[in-house]
Design an enzyme around this catalytic site. Sequence first.
Site, PDB file in Angstrom:
ATOM      1  N   SER A 436     -25.366  30.786 -14.243  1.00  0.00           N
ATOM      2  CA  SER A 436     -24.611  31.706 -13.391  1.00  0.00           C
ATOM      3  C   SER A 436     -24.006  30.995 -12.182  1.00  0.00           C
ATOM      4  O   SER A 436     -23.182  30.097 -12.321  1.00  0.00           O
ATOM      5  CB  SER A 436     -25.510  32.878 -12.992  1.00  0.00           C
ATOM      6  N   LYS A 461     -23.682  31.132 -18.814  1.00  0.00           N
ATOM      7  CA  LYS A 461     -23.428  32.529 -18.434  1.00  0.00           C
ATOM      8  C   LYS A 461     -22.126  32.568 -17.637  1.00  0.00           C
ATOM      9  O   LYS A 461     -22.107  32.293 -16.448  1.00  0.00           O
ATOM     10  CB  LYS A 461     -24.582  33.103 -17.610  1.00  0.00           C
TER      11      LYS A 461
END
Length: 534
Positions: A436, A461
């Site tokens: 992320s 991600k």
Amino acid sequence: MEVLASSSATLYNPKKPFSFTFKPIIVSQVHPWKSFPGRNIEARILCRILYKRTNLDDSGRCSSSDAHSKPEFWFRTLCGLNKSFPSQSGFFALRHGHPLRSWKTGSHQKVQIRQHISVVFVRLVAAMLLVTSASVSLSSAPSWALSEENLLFLEAWRTIDRAYIDKTFNGQSWFRYREDALRNEPMNNREETYTAIRKMLATLNDPFTRFLEPEKFKSLRSGTQGSLTGVGLSIGYPPGSEGSRAGLVVISSAPGGPANQAGISSGDIILEIDKTSTESMGIYDAAERLQGPEGSSVELTIQTGPEIRHLALTRAKVSLNPVKSRLCEVPGSEKNYPKIGYIKLASFNQNASTAVKEAIDTLRSNSVNAFVLDLRDNSGGLFPEGIETAKIWLDKGVIVYICDSRGVRDIYDTDGSSAVAASEPLAVLVNKGTASASEILAGALKDNKRAVLFGEPTYGKGKIQSVFQLSDGSGLAVTVARYETPAHNDIDKVGVIPDHPLPNSFPKDDDGFCGCLQDSASACYVNNVQLFSK
């Protein structure tokens, strides 16, 4: 709407002019318009067509009525449309009438007659459609009163409508879903409303867009503010697990937390939580099960490679201090980075960028020659903190492109005004637990050629979620965008690819890191010159 039509017709009589009169009268029943009170539409259409037989000679003048005369026709059409639109802001009126003159027949005149009759007919039909559509709009407005529960549901619906990345909403009509849900879903109390919201979000088929009850929303916010009570695990879905999956994957375990002390590490698979299979369990349901009161216990079934372990962990308050740092001195390398500043960034909570700046200042006071930023097992956190941390290391350049279904919609970049350490050599360590916001940072430093990346491909991600609070204290986590690195790489399910691997035995703690630089005989040894070579 009611339509009343009155007409009178007289059959043709040679001694009596033929006439046909048609008077459609449209009466609009006024309906309450709840969205725009005090507004209504009234329209009246009056149309008269006079049709008479006569005899015309070739000159166009009337002749005697004998058996040899051609029967010709004389038309006179009178049509008018009166419309009134009262509204809250004033009174608007439109009056339109178009009487036609008498026309003499003949081949040319007949064409003109047909043309004018067509014009009148089109105007008549258009006016009737106008009134019909207005009446339908009025009658289709919801007639029920919205309750407090309905309003909360609409607040959630509107949040998704405005923020969600996929404007097809997984191929469905989002407006129709709203209307159907308000009519058919029970929302008599708060629990039923929450169920209706969850059901709505499930239609998006997006595991990262979810509803949070007030307590869960509060817990999520506390998780970005400094501490959390649980076992200290960051979890996710196994990469490439669109179909069936064995369980949930461990992205990272917080240093010193119960899971870390039990030997759970990134890449392990959680098969069961308290004897409940995680095969079809959502990550947020799993996270809720892992958290709990301090001192309580939770049972986990963990798979590490082929090995399966059953563990009982005691929940504790896990400190989320995001930064650890230390100075590593490498003897015998006076000309090649003898003093290296090591910074371990574990998460992006609201203190992350500030803590990194403080660590840099402390290490600089010891005259460091280069920096190592360790993002291994950093599962992300607050997107803005990832951006601010990137600005610390860059003097200029794009940090990330924010994209939706139509392409790039926003660009985050820096002009160097926030740079703190833009000149010293920098190496970044990543692994499959890097996810992320930490992937955004790693991608920005790599693509801007600011740092050399070591390790293994990151988690992958490439979606960004924002959290929205609803009026009753609950909240929504919504996928609002995907992102691309400065080189326009979409890393979703792929990850950021490092420049060089690290030895398999390379440690994750600061003491072990320094030892691998200092001892050339160690299995994890990395030459400090190679560490910063681009």
